[in-house]
Structure formats: structure tokens, C-alpha cells
Scaffold this active site. Structure first.
Site, PDB file in Angstrom:
ATOM      1  N   PRO A  63       0.871  -1.277   0.003  1.00  0.00           N
ATOM      2  CA  PRO A  63      -0.190  -0.032  -0.007  1.00  0.00           C
ATOM      3  C   PRO A  63       0.927   1.318   0.050  1.00  0.00           C
ATOM      4  CG  PRO A  63      -0.654  -1.505   1.943  1.00  0.00           C
ATOM      5  CD  PRO A  63       0.706  -2.076   1.217  1.00  0.00           C
TER       6      PRO A  63
ATOM      7  N   GLU B 237       1.879  -8.223   8.945  1.00  0.00           N
ATOM      8  CA  GLU B 237       2.174  -6.790   8.957  1.00  0.00           C
ATOM      9  C   GLU B 237       3.213  -6.386   8.051  1.00  0.00           C
ATOM     10  OE1 GLU B 237      -0.297  -5.886  11.315  1.00  0.00           O
ATOM     11  OE2 GLU B 237       1.156  -4.109  11.022  1.00  0.00           O
TER      12      GLU B 237
ATOM     13  N   ARG C 177      -2.661  -8.648 -20.489  1.00  0.00           N
ATOM     14  CA  ARG C 177      -3.489  -8.461 -21.711  1.00  0.00           C
ATOM     15  C   ARG C 177      -3.237  -7.265 -22.549  1.00  0.00           C
ATOM     16  NH1 ARG C 177      -6.861  -4.788 -21.087  1.00  0.00           N
ATOM     17  NH2 ARG C 177      -8.843  -5.396 -21.870  1.00  0.00           N
TER      18      ARG C 177
ATOM     19  N   ASP D 148     -10.239  -0.114 -24.910  1.00  0.00           N
ATOM     20  CA  ASP D 148     -10.549  -0.096 -23.605  1.00  0.00           C
ATOM     21  C   ASP D 148     -10.686   1.105 -22.924  1.00  0.00           C
ATOM     22  OD1 ASP D 148     -10.641  -2.967 -23.274  1.00  0.00           O
ATOM     23  OD2 ASP D 148      -8.516  -2.949 -22.767  1.00  0.00           O
TER      24      ASP D 148
END
Ligand code: 4HQ
Length: 231
Positions: free
Chosen positions: A87, A114, A152, A167
Site C-alpha cells: 500500500p 504486518e 492483456r 478499453d
């Protein structure tokens, strides 16, 4: 393209490539996926990969030795990038996906608990990437998101019909609405313009719909698009 994934749960990664478009891409030799389990590189007899944090606090921290040794066992190509899913990383987007699709090999570090002992970052110096501002239990889903999105973009993964150039995001806008049979469902009709075979009109309709939707649903992307147009 070779994807090497360091993970304590290899089956989570491997199973994903047993289906649909990615299975076909693996069968056709467009990509290959290897997993490396840091647990196989532990030197202690209990195969322990984590321990309590120095300084105290909640959770377990992944020890450096099994990860670094597992990482160093990977045979590196010339054109390789190493990524840590976290993150704390730069948020993944279509531009980064395109950039990553240019590598020959992508090595990914998936953590659990963690997180990683900081020395894993200091020694391996991975590029850190996040799939969004939320916290998961492990890095496997983020690694799969990244592999899926990059795969892709590779030549031959998508058929002509599934092509990536129309897309969402490929032109900075989100996609126009799609319709298939029947022409009317519960009183809702397919827009007339899509039925008349006039491709100039159809393209114009789709472009206007893309613009409308982007303005409504993603004002951030819309502003960036308009700004780029005026340059
Ligand atoms: N995690 N984008 C914690 C994430 C994540 C994310 C992966 C949870 C790493 C240790 N990774 N582990 N969001 O939430 O990439």
C-alpha cells in the site's frame, strides 16, 4: 514475458492461470508464471519465515533471510524489473501497466502479515506498487491484478475481438456503453444509431458517450483529458 512471484502461498498464484484468456496465453507461450516460496529457503528447522517486531506492537514481520535468498535464486534476464506489492507504493494505472509490459521478466514480492522487514527493501530495492488505498491480508491479489493487467497488453494474449486499444483508459477516457441481442429488453431499446451500420456515426456516438460518462463518473480523468486536448 516471465513472471516470477515470491509467495508463501504459491497455489493462490498458480490456480489463476488455469482459466480463460490467461490459460490460453500460457498454453501459447506468450507468458509463463513461476512461483518461488521463501519458506523453501529458510535455514531454521521449523521453516519459520516471520517473527515478532522489534520495538513491540501487533502482528508478525517477514524475516529478511528467506526472502533475500529466494530472490537471489531467481535467474535474471537482461530486461528485468522487481516489484514489491504494498500500500506504500505508487498507485497502479494504465500508464504503468504499459511500461511494465515492455519488460522481459517481472519479479514480484508478495508479503503477508504486518509486512516486510525493512532490510528486504534496502537490499532488493524493488519498485513499490500499490493497487489502491486499502489494506489486504496479502500481496497475492495485487500481484495477480498486476500480472493480469500486464498480460492483456502482450501481443497475442487478446484476440482481435477482445483487443485492448478500445478499453477504458487507453485514450484517457472510460468506455462507451455496450449492447448485444436482443434489440429490446424489458422495454429498453438499443440506441438506433448502433443498428444503422454507419460507422462514422457509430464512432461519433461512442466518443460522445465516452466523454459524457467520463465527465460524470471520473471528473479527474475528464479534466486531464480536456487539458491534454487544448495543448
Ligand atoms: N498489501 N496494494 C499488506 C496490500 C497492497 C495494496 C500487500 C497488504 C502487502 C504485506 N498491496 N501486505 N493495497 O494491501 O498492493
Amino acid at each position: 514475458m516471465i513472471f516470477d512471484v515470491l509467495t508463501l502461498f504459491p497455489e493462490m498464484i498458480e490456480n489463476y492461470f488455469s482459466y480463460s484468456i490467461l490459460k490460453r496465453a500460457v498454453d501459447n507461450g506468450i507468458l509463463s508464471v513461476n512461483t518461488i516460496n521463501p519458506r523453501d529457503y529458510t535455514l531454521n528447522k521449523h521453516k519459520k519465515v516471520d517473527d515478532t517486531p522489534y520495538g513491540g506492537g501487533a502482528g508478525m514481520v517477514l524475516m529478511p533471510q528467506p526472502y533475500v535468498d529466494a530472490y537471489e535464486s531467481i535467474v535474471r534476464k537482461e530486461n528485468t524489473v522487481t516489484i514489491m506489492l504494498s500500500p506504500q507504493g505508487e498507485p497502479l494505472n494504465d500508464q504503468i501497466v504499459n511500461e511494465l509490459a515492455g519488460y522481459e521478466q517481472i519479479i514480484m514480492l508478495c508479503g503477508h502479515y504486518e509486512g516486510f522487514d525493512e532490510r528486504i527493501r534496502e537490499i532488493i530495492k524493488p519498485r513499490e506498487i500499490s493497487i489502491g488505498d486499502f489494506v489486504l491480508t496479502g500481496g497475492e491479489l495485487p500481484a495477480l491484478c498486476l500480472i493480469d493487467a500486464v498480460s492483456r497488453k502482450l501481443d497475442g494474449t487478446l484476440g482481435k475481438i477482445e483487443s485492448a486499444d478500445e478499453d477504458s483508459f487507453s485514450n484517457g477516457l472510460i468506455e462507451y456503453p455496450h449492447y448485444t441481442k436482443p434489440r429490446e429488453y424489458r422495454g429498453l431499446k438499443v440506441p438506433e444509431v448502433l443498428l444503422n451500420g454507419n460507422h462514422k456515426e457509430i464512432n461519433e456516438f461512442r466518443y460522445q458517450e465516452s466523454l459524457k460518462r467520463t465527465k460524470l463518473k471520473r471528473p479527474d480523468l475528464y479534466s486531464a483529458y480536456i487539458e491534454k486536448l487544448s495543448k
